[in-house]
Design a protein around this motif. Structure first.
Motif, mmCIF file in Angstrom:
data_model
loop_
_atom_site.group_PDB
_atom_site.id
_atom_site.type_symbol
_atom_site.label_atom_id
_atom_site.label_comp_id
_atom_site.label_asym_id
_atom_site.label_seq_id
_atom_site.Cartn_x
_atom_site.Cartn_y
_atom_site.Cartn_z
ATOM 1 N N ALA A 1 1.130 -1.474 0.156
ATOM 2 C CA ALA A 1 -0.018 0.070 -0.122
ATOM 3 C C ALA A 1 0.497 1.486 -0.323
ATOM 4 N N MET A 2 1.700 1.170 0.848
ATOM 5 C CA MET A 2 2.748 2.513 0.565
ATOM 6 C C MET A 2 3.715 2.453 -0.381
ATOM 7 N N ASN A 3 4.201 1.472 -1.399
ATOM 8 C CA ASN A 3 4.550 1.299 -2.908
ATOM 9 C C ASN A 3 3.559 2.031 -3.121
ATOM 10 N N THR A 4 2.416 1.725 -3.537
ATOM 11 C CA THR A 4 1.077 2.123 -4.450
ATOM 12 C C THR A 4 0.802 3.611 -4.147
ATOM 13 N N PHE A 5 1.044 3.874 -3.068
ATOM 14 C CA PHE A 5 0.228 5.813 -3.005
ATOM 15 C C PHE A 5 1.430 6.101 -3.029
ATOM 16 N N ALA A 6 2.925 5.742 -3.249
ATOM 17 C CA ALA A 6 4.075 7.080 -3.550
ATOM 18 C C ALA A 6 3.886 6.865 -5.151
ATOM 19 N N ILE A 7 4.321 5.298 -5.509
ATOM 20 C CA ILE A 7 3.479 5.497 -7.257
ATOM 21 C C ILE A 7 2.674 7.168 -7.914
ATOM 22 N N ARG A 8 1.433 6.711 -6.628
ATOM 23 C CA ARG A 8 0.550 7.824 -7.443
ATOM 24 C C ARG A 8 1.168 8.877 -6.633
ATOM 25 N N LEU A 9 1.162 9.601 -5.882
ATOM 26 C CA LEU A 9 1.778 10.762 -5.863
ATOM 27 C C LEU A 9 2.916 11.021 -6.152
ATOM 28 N N ARG A 10 4.536 9.844 -7.009
ATOM 29 C CA ARG A 10 4.702 10.211 -7.582
ATOM 30 C C ARG A 10 4.408 10.634 -9.116
ATOM 31 N N GLU A 11 3.703 10.131 -9.708
ATOM 32 C CA GLU A 11 2.006 10.302 -11.134
ATOM 33 C C GLU A 11 1.775 11.623 -10.953
ATOM 34 N N TYR A 12 1.014 12.224 -9.524
ATOM 35 C CA TYR A 12 0.608 13.363 -9.490
ATOM 36 C C TYR A 12 1.992 14.581 -10.081
ATOM 37 N N THR A 13 2.566 14.511 -8.662
ATOM 38 C CA THR A 13 3.736 15.756 -8.946
ATOM 39 C C THR A 13 4.569 16.063 -9.574
ATOM 40 N N ASP A 14 4.634 14.755 -10.584
ATOM 41 C CA ASP A 14 5.137 15.256 -11.928
ATOM 42 C C ASP A 14 4.043 15.579 -12.999
ATOM 43 N N ALA A 15 2.648 15.830 -13.018
ATOM 44 C CA ALA A 15 1.939 16.043 -13.720
ATOM 45 C C ALA A 15 1.586 17.339 -13.459
ATOM 46 N N VAL A 16 2.031 17.965 -12.368
ATOM 47 C CA VAL A 16 2.002 19.416 -11.699
ATOM 48 C C VAL A 16 3.160 20.036 -11.914
ATOM 49 N N ARG B 1 5.547 19.481 -14.811
ATOM 50 C CA ARG B 1 4.910 19.643 -16.303
ATOM 51 C C ARG B 1 4.255 19.567 -16.810
ATOM 52 N N ASN B 2 3.390 20.046 -16.084
ATOM 53 C CA ASN B 2 1.593 21.124 -16.635
ATOM 54 C C ASN B 2 1.335 20.122 -17.693
ATOM 55 N N VAL B 3 1.422 19.025 -17.466
ATOM 56 C CA VAL B 3 0.615 17.772 -18.820
ATOM 57 C C VAL B 3 -0.952 17.925 -18.226
ATOM 58 N N GLY B 4 -1.627 18.355 -18.759
ATOM 59 C CA GLY B 4 -3.181 18.313 -18.447
ATOM 60 C C GLY B 4 -3.608 18.530 -17.594
ATOM 61 N N LYS C 1 -5.506 11.886 -11.361
ATOM 62 C CA LYS C 1 -3.775 12.184 -10.762
ATOM 63 C C LYS C 1 -4.216 11.879 -9.688
ATOM 64 N N LYS C 2 -4.828 13.282 -9.182
ATOM 65 C CA LYS C 2 -4.776 13.615 -7.468
ATOM 66 C C LYS C 2 -5.831 12.664 -7.088
ATOM 67 N N ASP C 3 -7.221 12.375 -7.788
ATOM 68 C CA ASP C 3 -7.965 11.945 -7.222
ATOM 69 C C ASP C 3 -7.281 9.495 -7.480
ATOM 70 N N SER C 4 -6.322 9.740 -7.648
ATOM 71 C CA SER C 4 -5.526 8.283 -7.788
ATOM 72 C C SER C 4 -4.513 8.703 -6.542
ATOM 73 N N VAL C 5 -4.343 9.803 -5.513
ATOM 74 C CA VAL C 5 -3.559 10.265 -4.384
ATOM 75 C C VAL C 5 -4.261 9.489 -3.446
ATOM 76 N N ARG C 6 -5.295 10.200 -3.697
ATOM 77 C CA ARG C 6 -6.594 10.084 -2.232
ATOM 78 C C ARG C 6 -7.055 8.770 -2.323
ATOM 79 N N SER C 7 -7.022 8.024 -3.726
ATOM 80 C CA SER C 7 -7.729 6.638 -2.777
ATOM 81 C C SER C 7 -6.721 5.997 -3.136
ATOM 82 N N ALA C 8 -5.341 6.261 -3.161
ATOM 83 C CA ALA C 8 -4.292 5.394 -2.403
ATOM 84 C C ALA C 8 -4.188 5.769 -1.192
ATOM 85 N N ALA C 9 -4.228 6.547 -0.562
ATOM 86 C CA ALA C 9 -4.246 6.996 0.166
ATOM 87 C C ALA C 9 -5.528 6.331 1.584
#
Length: 163
Positions: free
Chosen positions: A98-113, A115-118, A123-131
């Protein structure tokens, strides 16, 4: 004949009482062994509990903060310190996943922010779900660690009282 039947009944009753007494003694010994097991692990369990609560709290903050809030960078840094440090020393396999999944989702979100891509909101919803998943897994791990097996209550131990 009555004396023989009476003698057999007394023997049967005595043997049944002895069997029940032995079963009760075994149950008590098992409960005491479990209590001693938890007591012996208490320092570890207390540290694990504190770190689990800390990890859940940080994951919760990261699921509601936005990257432009002042507290975001502190919370993100705190998560990575826990992730690579202390929590990794006490987590069980399910919390690790679960920590690994949260870390992946967090990294995906911060990378998207960054890079300002879309739109980063999915991605934030997936962070919430993983939390949320992480806190549920942490809860299960805590219950399993502190209460290895629920006590078994035999029907004979339950007494009902009238009105």
């Amino acid at each position: 004949m009555t004396a023989i039947i009476g003698g057999l009944w007394i023997s049967f009753t005595y043997l049944e009482q002895q069997r029940q007494a032995q079963a009760d003694a075994n149950d008590r010994a098992k409960r005491e062994a479990k209590a001693q097991f938890v007591q012996a692990r208490l320092p570890f369990l207390e540290k694990q509990l504190a770190l689990y609560f800390e990890a859940a709290q940080v994951a919760g903050k990261l699921s509601v903060y936005t990257t432009n809030e002042n507290d975001w960078s502190d919370a993100e840094r705190h998560f990575w310190l826990l992730y690579f440090g202390e929590v990794s020393m006490v987590e069980d396999g399910q919390v690790l996943d679960a920590m690994n999944t949260f870390a992946i989702r967090l990294r995906e979100y911060t990378d998207a922010v960054r890079r300002n891509v879309g739109d980063p909101e999915p991605k934030k919803d997936s962070v919430r779900s993983a939390a949320s998943d992480l806190t549920q897994v942490i809860h299960k791990s805590i219950v399993d660690a502190w209460f290895p097996e629920p006590p078994v209550v035999r029907p004979a131990q339950i007494t009902r009282k009238g009105p």
